[in-house]
Design an enzyme around this catalytic site. Structure first.
Site, PDB file in Angstrom:
ATOM      1  N   THR A  19       0.835  -1.210   0.000  1.00  0.00           N
ATOM      2  CA  THR A  19       0.000   0.000   0.000  1.00  0.00           C
ATOM      3  C   THR A  19       0.865   1.253   0.000  1.00  0.00           C
ATOM      4  O   THR A  19       0.347   2.353  -0.174  1.00  0.00           O
ATOM      5  CB  THR A  19      -0.970   0.025   1.203  1.00  0.00           C
ATOM      6  OG1 THR A  19      -0.290  -0.484   2.345  1.00  0.00           O
ATOM      7  CG2 THR A  19      -2.186  -0.827   0.940  1.00  0.00           C
ATOM      8  N   GLY A  48       5.750   2.223   7.707  1.00  0.00           N
ATOM      9  CA  GLY A  48       5.559   1.711   9.065  1.00  0.00           C
ATOM     10  C   GLY A  48       5.292   2.801  10.094  1.00  0.00           C
ATOM     11  O   GLY A  48       5.044   2.523  11.255  1.00  0.00           O
ATOM     12  N   ARG A  51       0.147   7.865  10.702  1.00  0.00           N
ATOM     13  CA  ARG A  51      -0.306   8.926   9.785  1.00  0.00           C
ATOM     14  C   ARG A  51       0.191  10.313  10.225  1.00  0.00           C
ATOM     15  O   ARG A  51       0.742  11.067   9.425  1.00  0.00           O
ATOM     16  CB  ARG A  51      -1.837   8.912   9.733  1.00  0.00           C
ATOM     17  CG  ARG A  51      -2.399   9.758   8.615  1.00  0.00           C
ATOM     18  CD  ARG A  51      -3.923   9.705   8.619  1.00  0.00           C
ATOM     19  NE  ARG A  51      -4.440   8.347   8.591  1.00  0.00           N
ATOM     20  CZ  ARG A  51      -5.698   8.011   8.802  1.00  0.00           C
ATOM     21  NH1 ARG A  51      -6.591   8.959   9.035  1.00  0.00           N
ATOM     22  NH2 ARG A  51      -6.084   6.740   8.770  1.00  0.00           N
ATOM     23  N   SER A 118      -1.735   0.956  10.582  1.00  0.00           N
ATOM     24  CA  SER A 118      -2.764   1.600   9.749  1.00  0.00           C
ATOM     25  C   SER A 118      -4.144   1.595  10.383  1.00  0.00           C
ATOM     26  O   SER A 118      -4.591   0.585  10.934  1.00  0.00           O
ATOM     27  CB  SER A 118      -2.852   0.898   8.396  1.00  0.00           C
ATOM     28  OG  SER A 118      -3.919   1.475   7.649  1.00  0.00           O
ATOM     29  N   ASN A 120      -6.630   1.988   8.477  1.00  0.00           N
ATOM     30  CA  ASN A 120      -7.443   1.456   7.379  1.00  0.00           C
ATOM     31  C   ASN A 120      -7.269  -0.056   7.221  1.00  0.00           C
ATOM     32  O   ASN A 120      -7.701  -0.635   6.210  1.00  0.00           O
ATOM     33  CB  ASN A 120      -7.041   2.139   6.065  1.00  0.00           C
ATOM     34  CG  ASN A 120      -7.347   3.630   6.077  1.00  0.00           C
ATOM     35  OD1 ASN A 120      -8.505   4.027   6.174  1.00  0.00           O
ATOM     36  ND2 ASN A 120      -6.318   4.463   6.008  1.00  0.00           N
ATOM     37  N   GLU A 171       7.784  -8.546   9.562  1.00  0.00           N
ATOM     38  CA  GLU A 171       7.858  -7.080   9.426  1.00  0.00           C
ATOM     39  C   GLU A 171       8.775  -6.645   8.296  1.00  0.00           C
ATOM     40  O   GLU A 171       9.811  -7.248   8.072  1.00  0.00           O
ATOM     41  CB  GLU A 171       8.454  -6.508  10.715  1.00  0.00           C
ATOM     42  CG  GLU A 171       7.497  -5.801  11.613  1.00  0.00           C
ATOM     43  CD  GLU A 171       6.915  -4.502  11.071  1.00  0.00           C
ATOM     44  OE1 GLU A 171       7.414  -3.958  10.074  1.00  0.00           O
ATOM     45  OE2 GLU A 171       5.941  -4.029  11.649  1.00  0.00           O
ATOM     46  N   ASP A 172       8.403  -5.548   7.620  1.00  0.00           N
ATOM     47  CA  ASP A 172       9.261  -5.023   6.551  1.00  0.00           C
ATOM     48  C   ASP A 172       9.996  -3.750   6.957  1.00  0.00           C
ATOM     49  O   ASP A 172      10.822  -3.265   6.197  1.00  0.00           O
ATOM     50  CB  ASP A 172       8.432  -4.712   5.292  1.00  0.00           C
ATOM     51  CG  ASP A 172       7.556  -3.491   5.481  1.00  0.00           C
ATOM     52  OD1 ASP A 172       6.871  -3.410   6.523  1.00  0.00           O
ATOM     53  OD2 ASP A 172       7.570  -2.609   4.609  1.00  0.00           O
TER      54      ASP A 172
HETATM   55  P1  B16 Z   1      -3.047   4.907   7.840  1.00  0.00           P
HETATM   56  P2  B16 Z   1       1.947  -0.954   8.417  1.00  0.00           P
HETATM   57  C1  B16 Z   1       1.606   1.662   7.937  1.00  0.00           C
HETATM   58  O1  B16 Z   1       1.214   0.328   7.723  1.00  0.00           O
HETATM   59  C2  B16 Z   1       2.232   2.217   6.666  1.00  0.00           C
HETATM   60  O2  B16 Z   1       3.436   1.524   6.379  1.00  0.00           O
HETATM   61  C3  B16 Z   1       2.548   3.677   6.874  1.00  0.00           C
HETATM   62  O3  B16 Z   1       3.123   4.226   5.701  1.00  0.00           O
HETATM   63  C4  B16 Z   1       1.253   4.417   7.238  1.00  0.00           C
HETATM   64  O4  B16 Z   1       1.524   5.797   7.483  1.00  0.00           O
HETATM   65  C5  B16 Z   1       0.652   3.772   8.490  1.00  0.00           C
HETATM   66  O5  B16 Z   1       0.407   2.395   8.235  1.00  0.00           O
HETATM   67  C6  B16 Z   1      -0.651   4.433   8.885  1.00  0.00           C
HETATM   68  O6  B16 Z   1      -1.612   4.198   7.894  1.00  0.00           O
HETATM   69  O7  B16 Z   1      -2.844   6.309   7.373  1.00  0.00           O
HETATM   70  O8  B16 Z   1      -3.821   4.027   6.889  1.00  0.00           O
HETATM   71  O9  B16 Z   1      -3.611   4.850   9.239  1.00  0.00           O
HETATM   72  O10 B16 Z   1       3.256  -1.128   7.718  1.00  0.00           O
HETATM   73  O11 B16 Z   1       2.076  -0.673   9.905  1.00  0.00           O
HETATM   74  O12 B16 Z   1       0.963  -2.056   8.130  1.00  0.00           O
HETATM   75 MG    MG Z   2       5.071  -2.322   7.013  1.00  0.00          MG
END
Ligand code: B16
Ligand code: MG
Length: 219
Positions: A19, A48, A51, A118, A120, A171-172
């Site tokens: 994403t 990671g 927001r 995230s 979302n 984890e990445d």
């Molecule tokens: P959201 P993860 C993270 O996902 C994304 O890597 C990061 O780029 C993003 O800002 C964060 O989620 C928050 O996402 O705006 O959708 O709440 O790698 O933790 O799955």
């Molecule tokens: Mg990640």
């Protein structure tokens, strides 16, 4: 050793689905509206990261100052655009090997949780058609401390009813590897050994793994 992997906790972005490219498009539009260039290299710093912390980094890159209210509005605008993108996500966008690996774990009786920053996450899992494969979903709506704080992985192992030492985190992001280790889990890094070298094992993607290969290397 197989018996000791009772739980598997997956990060979402970069492990199950990419994403980051949609986050990038939405952050880049915001930067354009604010009058500066936000590059893919800058975007690497957001992986990671939560927001609001992502927004703080973006504004720092552009040298832009904003009130709290302005920042709240910017975050909403960015998220609205991001949600437009992920509303079109298809099950074919699941990263190679991820669904197969989840199914294999379930078959072997390993409990599965999501551990993502995230807000979302539940929507993304639904779009990908894999919500049912998770026993617990811990995401940005349920935790307040960002990785490398271990909160998300402690909450995920607790939701599975397991000790962190019985769980493996996938984890990445470097901060995610640190968070998993701080929680007391073993960690498989997904990506480059140069960045994720602290992990117990690093692979390029879930398509390189079987439950057996993990349990052997972590023995
Ligand atoms: P959201 P993860 C993270 O996902 C994304 O890597 C990061 O780029 C993003 O800002 C964060 O989620 C928050 O996402 O705006 O959708 O709440 O790698 O933790 O799955
Ligand atoms: Mg990640």
């Amino acid at each position: 050793m197989l018996q000791t992997m009772k739980g598997a906790i997956f990060d979402l972005d970069g492990v199950i689905v990419d994403t980051a490219k949609y986050h990038y498009l939405a952050w880049r539009s915001l930067a354009q509206r604010l009058g500066f260039e936000f590059t893919e290299a800058h975007n690497e710093r957001l992986k990671g990261v939560s927001r609001m912390e992502s927004l703080r980094i973006l504004l720092e890159v552009g040298g832009v100052t904003a009130t709290e209210e302005e920042r709240e509005n910017m975050a909403v605008t960015k998220n609205d655009e991001y949600v437009d993108y992920i509303s079109k996500l298809e099950p074919t966008e699941i990263l190679p090997g991820a669904k197969e690996y989840l199914l294999e774990l379930r078959e072997r009786g390993v409990k599965i949780a999501l551990g993502s920053a995230s807000k979302n996450a539940a929507f993304i899992l639904a779009r990908l058609g894999i919500s049912d494969l998770f026993d617990a979903v811990i995401d940005g709506t349920k935790v307040s401390k960002a990785k490398p704080d271990p909160e998300v992985f402690l909450a995920a192992s607790a939701a599975l009813g397991l000790a962190p030492s019985d769980c493996i985190v996938f984890e990445d992001a470097e901060t995610g590897v640190q968070a998993g280790q701080a929680a007391g889990c073993r960690v498989v890094g997904i990506g480059s050994p140069a960045i994720l070298g602290a992990a117990d094992l690093v692979v390029g993607g879930l398509d390189e793994l079987t439950t057996q290969s993990i349990t052997k290397t972590s023995n």
